[in-house]
Design an enzyme around this catalytic site. Structure first.
Site, PDB file in Angstrom:
ATOM      1  N   LYS A 180       0.850  -1.198   0.000  1.00 28.49           N
ATOM      2  CA  LYS A 180       0.000   0.000   0.000  1.00 28.49           C
ATOM      3  C   LYS A 180       0.879   1.239   0.000  1.00 28.49           C
ATOM      4  O   LYS A 180       1.693   1.454   0.899  1.00 28.49           O
ATOM      5  CB  LYS A 180      -0.926   0.048   1.219  1.00 28.49           C
ATOM      6  CG  LYS A 180      -1.947   1.173   1.056  1.00 28.49           C
ATOM      7  CD  LYS A 180      -2.670   1.543   2.320  1.00 28.49           C
ATOM      8  CE  LYS A 180      -2.015   2.623   3.104  1.00 28.49           C
ATOM      9  NZ  LYS A 180      -1.906   3.936   2.435  1.00 28.49           N
ATOM     10  N   SER A 233       4.668   5.786  11.326  1.00 26.77           N
ATOM     11  CA  SER A 233       4.744   6.328  12.680  1.00 26.77           C
ATOM     12  C   SER A 233       4.643   5.214  13.732  1.00 26.77           C
ATOM     13  O   SER A 233       4.069   4.148  13.488  1.00 26.77           O
ATOM     14  CB  SER A 233       3.606   7.320  12.891  1.00 26.77           C
ATOM     15  OG  SER A 233       2.372   6.646  12.766  1.00 26.77           O
ATOM     16  N   GLU A 254       9.385  -0.371  10.979  1.00 30.18           N
ATOM     17  CA  GLU A 254      10.381   0.702  10.890  1.00 30.18           C
ATOM     18  C   GLU A 254       9.635   1.974  11.253  1.00 30.18           C
ATOM     19  O   GLU A 254       8.827   2.474  10.467  1.00 30.18           O
ATOM     20  CB  GLU A 254      10.942   0.815   9.458  1.00 30.18           C
ATOM     21  CG  GLU A 254      11.715  -0.395   8.981  1.00 30.18           C
ATOM     22  CD  GLU A 254      13.086  -0.549   9.618  1.00 30.18           C
ATOM     23  OE1 GLU A 254      13.507   0.354  10.376  1.00 30.18           O
ATOM     24  OE2 GLU A 254      13.723  -1.575   9.365  1.00 30.18           O
ATOM     25  N   CYS A 289      12.900   9.914   9.173  1.00 26.98           N
ATOM     26  CA  CYS A 289      12.860   9.187  10.445  1.00 26.98           C
ATOM     27  C   CYS A 289      14.198   9.255  11.157  1.00 26.98           C
ATOM     28  O   CYS A 289      14.249   9.188  12.374  1.00 26.98           O
ATOM     29  CB  CYS A 289      12.471   7.742  10.180  1.00 26.98           C
ATOM     30  SG  CYS A 289      13.440   7.017   8.861  1.00 26.98           S
ATOM     31  N   GLU A 391       8.492  13.524  18.095  1.00 29.59           N
ATOM     32  CA  GLU A 391       8.968  13.606  16.713  1.00 29.59           C
ATOM     33  C   GLU A 391       8.154  14.683  15.988  1.00 29.59           C
ATOM     34  O   GLU A 391       6.940  14.539  15.836  1.00 29.59           O
ATOM     35  CB  GLU A 391       8.783  12.257  16.018  1.00 29.59           C
ATOM     36  CG  GLU A 391       9.345  12.239  14.618  1.00 29.59           C
ATOM     37  CD  GLU A 391       9.107  10.920  13.899  1.00 29.59           C
ATOM     38  OE1 GLU A 391       7.990  10.363  14.003  1.00 29.59           O
ATOM     39  OE2 GLU A 391      10.033  10.452  13.222  1.00 29.59           O
TER      40      GLU A 391
HETATM   41  P1  NAD Z   1       1.756   7.139   9.252  1.00 31.90           P
HETATM   42  O1  NAD Z   1       2.045   6.094  10.264  1.00 31.90           O
HETATM   43  O2  NAD Z   1       0.668   8.087   9.518  1.00 31.90           O
HETATM   44  O3  NAD Z   1       1.412   6.452   7.837  1.00 31.90           O
HETATM   45  C1  NAD Z   1       2.258   5.513   7.253  1.00 31.90           C
HETATM   46  C2  NAD Z   1       1.426   4.602   6.375  1.00 31.90           C
HETATM   47  O4  NAD Z   1       0.500   3.891   7.197  1.00 31.90           O
HETATM   48  C3  NAD Z   1       0.615   5.324   5.305  1.00 31.90           C
HETATM   49  O5  NAD Z   1       0.615   4.561   4.129  1.00 31.90           O
HETATM   50  C4  NAD Z   1      -0.788   5.345   5.928  1.00 31.90           C
HETATM   51  O6  NAD Z   1      -1.796   5.385   4.960  1.00 31.90           O
HETATM   52  C5  NAD Z   1      -0.805   4.031   6.667  1.00 31.90           C
HETATM   53  N1  NAD Z   1      -1.763   3.987   7.784  1.00 31.90           N
HETATM   54  C6  NAD Z   1      -2.232   5.029   8.527  1.00 31.90           C
HETATM   55  N2  NAD Z   1      -3.135   4.575   9.430  1.00 31.90           N
HETATM   56  C7  NAD Z   1      -3.222   3.237   9.262  1.00 31.90           C
HETATM   57  C8  NAD Z   1      -3.965   2.205   9.898  1.00 31.90           C
HETATM   58  N3  NAD Z   1      -4.816   2.464  10.889  1.00 31.90           N
HETATM   59  N4  NAD Z   1      -3.804   0.927   9.481  1.00 31.90           N
HETATM   60  C9  NAD Z   1      -2.931   0.641   8.480  1.00 31.90           C
HETATM   61  N5  NAD Z   1      -2.220   1.574   7.823  1.00 31.90           N
HETATM   62  C10 NAD Z   1      -2.345   2.858   8.212  1.00 31.90           C
HETATM   63  O7  NAD Z   1       3.147   7.873   8.989  1.00 31.90           O
HETATM   64  P2  NAD Z   1       3.450   9.061   7.970  1.00 31.90           P
HETATM   65  O8  NAD Z   1       2.971  10.332   8.553  1.00 31.90           O
HETATM   66  O9  NAD Z   1       3.014   8.676   6.606  1.00 31.90           O
HETATM   67  O10 NAD Z   1       5.066   9.029   7.972  1.00 31.90           O
HETATM   68  C11 NAD Z   1       5.826   9.624   8.933  1.00 31.90           C
HETATM   69  C12 NAD Z   1       6.276   8.608   9.983  1.00 31.90           C
HETATM   70  O11 NAD Z   1       6.975   7.532   9.376  1.00 31.90           O
HETATM   71  C13 NAD Z   1       7.276   9.225  10.953  1.00 31.90           C
HETATM   72  O12 NAD Z   1       6.970   8.793  12.258  1.00 31.90           O
HETATM   73  C14 NAD Z   1       8.609   8.646  10.508  1.00 31.90           C
HETATM   74  O13 NAD Z   1       9.609   8.615  11.501  1.00 31.90           O
HETATM   75  C15 NAD Z   1       8.208   7.289  10.054  1.00 31.90           C
HETATM   76  N6  NAD Z   1       9.208   6.726   9.138  1.00 31.90           N
HETATM   77  C16 NAD Z   1      10.024   5.723   9.584  1.00 31.90           C
HETATM   78  C17 NAD Z   1      11.010   5.214   8.754  1.00 31.90           C
HETATM   79  C18 NAD Z   1      11.975   4.150   9.227  1.00 31.90           C
HETATM   80  O14 NAD Z   1      12.688   3.607   8.401  1.00 31.90           O
HETATM   81  N7  NAD Z   1      12.034   3.861  10.511  1.00 31.90           N
HETATM   82  C19 NAD Z   1      11.142   5.714   7.455  1.00 31.90           C
HETATM   83  C20 NAD Z   1      10.291   6.730   7.034  1.00 31.90           C
HETATM   84  C21 NAD Z   1       9.316   7.227   7.886  1.00 31.90           C
END
Ligand code: NAD
Length: 489
Positions: A180, A233, A254, A289, A391
């Protein structure tokens, strides 16, 4: 807001090797955050679409798991070539949908994603087991077998390389995948998935575009998904882990970070200043991240270092992500923009805090046309404040002084995150001592770079579970070990 002058591009998702709309025909608008205009639409996948994609991946798995590992690797190498040939097209899509500057971020991201395909294409043949000398009369060996259908979910901040990682690791290990894309940035990854579909049997790779709470959640709870792999997140990671627990499926996470950068007095120089700026990913608007967003400076160099850093940051050119001269683009969307601004306001309300640079974004002028936030640095910050603990995922750095090395390490470790860390000193003993004492999955000494394929990458504490980017990560997270014992008598 959609403008009449801009024709909308309409894209489809990829299920079972075919480009399709959502079953119910719904769509999601994709916005250019640097202009605040909608320029494309993608399908809004729901539960029914998830069902079709997972069923296609489950059908494809039966044959795909028997394809020799080296052949799988060869296909990944071909995809890497195809992707390299399209670097410019994909980079332009990424710059437009994410607001990340083409020269500093989008193009390097696409190139590093092609490297990811190349790396996993190369190591696919290393998916192998061991023989165990139990006795002369018994042959005991292990096999590394694929797990089945992987359900993977990625965020928007580096959508192509993060999606590519999931594809490359799943495919190299012999799994099939339903991926996704992030609702805010699906287009670059969609193009990569199209290239994959051109080179792989139908159903091996399926790409869904949809919202997290409907499409992502449906994927996470689907009974035929045998492994979950999530980047995003910590809050959503927790929900994914609950979904995995309900069905007892393995999960890789991650997640977020609030990474420390510790600068010793001997590193008060331009090279460190540049490295701290780079490690904070200011040129990705801090939306990384691994951003080194907590800067622990020795008190003796505190003011001098921040002054040099302000000079460096003031030189960054903020603006149109598609312009080659731009260093720093726009924040991804309105919600994230408001969130970043609320943290800046929070810092401004702390009587002891001092704004070294930046602050709330301008209300007028060219930068007010998009979600632009200037690099913002707060000094006089306490490690227990919200802006030092949570964050922000924006270009906001907090600087905290220290006197004693042990205090610096204690404050660095006083976080529920543990993803990355940066140590700056020319003293190798101090550098290694500090690196070993820090509670995070990745410590960089005297550099502030992004990940390289082959390195072990992943978080400690609430920053995640499992490792990616490496052969070891692929073996641990994308295969399951089977033991076979044979009576030789
Ligand atoms: P997010 O968690 O809001 O969304 C990430 C993904 O999860 C999106 O595709 C979103 O549609 C999906 N999602 C949201 N709610 C969901 C649910 N209830 N069930 C299943 N999927 C769901 O994060 P974001 O705002 O898109 O990205 C930023 C975050 O990602 C930051 O916390 C950042 O640190 C983290 N991040 C981590 C890494 C790593 O390698 N550790 C890399 C990049 C980003």
């Amino acid at each position: 807001m959609t403008t009449a002058t801009q024709p909308l591009t309409s894209e489809k998702m990829l299920i079972d090797g075919r480009a399709v709309d959502a079953q119910d025909g719904r769509v999601i608008d994709v916005e250019n955050p640097a202009a605040r205009t909608v320029f494309a639409q993608v399908p809004r996948a729901g539960e029914a679409d998830v069902g079709l994609a997972v069923a296609a991946a489950a059908r494809a798995f039966a044959a795909w798991r028997t394809v020799p590992a080296r052949e799988r690797g060869r296909l990944l190498l071909r995809i890497a070539d195809a992707m390299e040939a399209e670097t410019e097209t994909i980079a332009r899509l990424v710059a437009r949908e994410t607001g990340n500057a083409i020269r500093t971020q989008a193009r390097p991201e696409v190139k590093s994603a092609a490297d990811v395909f190349r790396y996993f294409g190369g190591v696919a043949g290393e998916v192998k087991g061991e023989t165990i000398p139990l006795s002369e009369h018994m042959l005991c060996y292990t096999r590394r077998e694929p797990i089945g259908v992987v359900g993977a979910i990625v965020p928007w901040n580096a959508p192509v390389v993060l999606g590519t990682l999931k594809i490359a690791m799943a495919v190299a290990a012999g799994n099939t995948l339903v991926l996704k894309a992030a609702e805010d940035a699906p287009l670059g990854l969609l193009r990569v998935a199209q290239l994959c579909v051109e080179h792989l049997p139908p159903g091996v790779i399926n790409l869904l575009t949809g919202y997290g709470e409907e499409c992502g959640a449906a994927l996470a709870r689907h009974p035929l998904v045998r492994k979950l792999s999530f980047t995003g997140s910590t809050e959503v990671g927790r929900l994914i882990m609950h979904a995995a627990a309900d069905r007892i499926v393995p999960v890789s996470l991650e997640l977020g970070g609030k990474s420390p950068a510790i600068v010793f007095p001997d590193a008060n120089d331009d090279r460190t200043v540049d490295g701290v700026i780079s490690g904070m990913r200011f040129t990705r608007q801090g939306q990384s991240c691994t951003a080194g967003s907590r800067l622990f400076l020795h008190r003796s160099i505190f003011d001098a270092f921040l002054e040099k850093m302000s000079v460096g940051l003031t030189k960054l050119k903020i603006g149109d992500p598609s312009d080659e001269a731009t260093d720093m683009g726009a924040i991804i969307n309105r919600r994230q923009f408001d969130r970043v601004c609320s943290y800046i306001e929070d810092g401004l309300h702390q009587p002891e805090a001092r704004v070294v640079l930046g602050g709330l974004p301008p209300q007028e002028g060219p930068l007010a046309q998009g979600y632009f936030v200037q690099p913002t640095v707060f000094a006089g910050v306490r490690n227990e404040w919200r802006i030092a603990r949570e964050e922000i995922f924006g270009p906001v750095l907090v600087a905290i002084p220290w006197d004693d090395e042990r205090d610096a390490i204690r404050m660095a470790n006083d976080s529920h995150y543990g993803l990355a860390a940066y140590v700056w000193t020319r003293d190798i003993q101090k550098a290694l001592r500090t690196a070993h004492a820090i509670e995070s999955g990745w410590v960089q000494i005297n550099q502030g770079l992004g990940q390289f394929p082959g390195q072990s990458y992943g978080g400690f504490k609430q920053s995640g579970i499992g490792r990616e980017y490496s052969l070891e990560g692929m073996l641990d997270s994308y295969t399951q070990r089977k033991c076979v014992t044979v009576n030789l008598q």
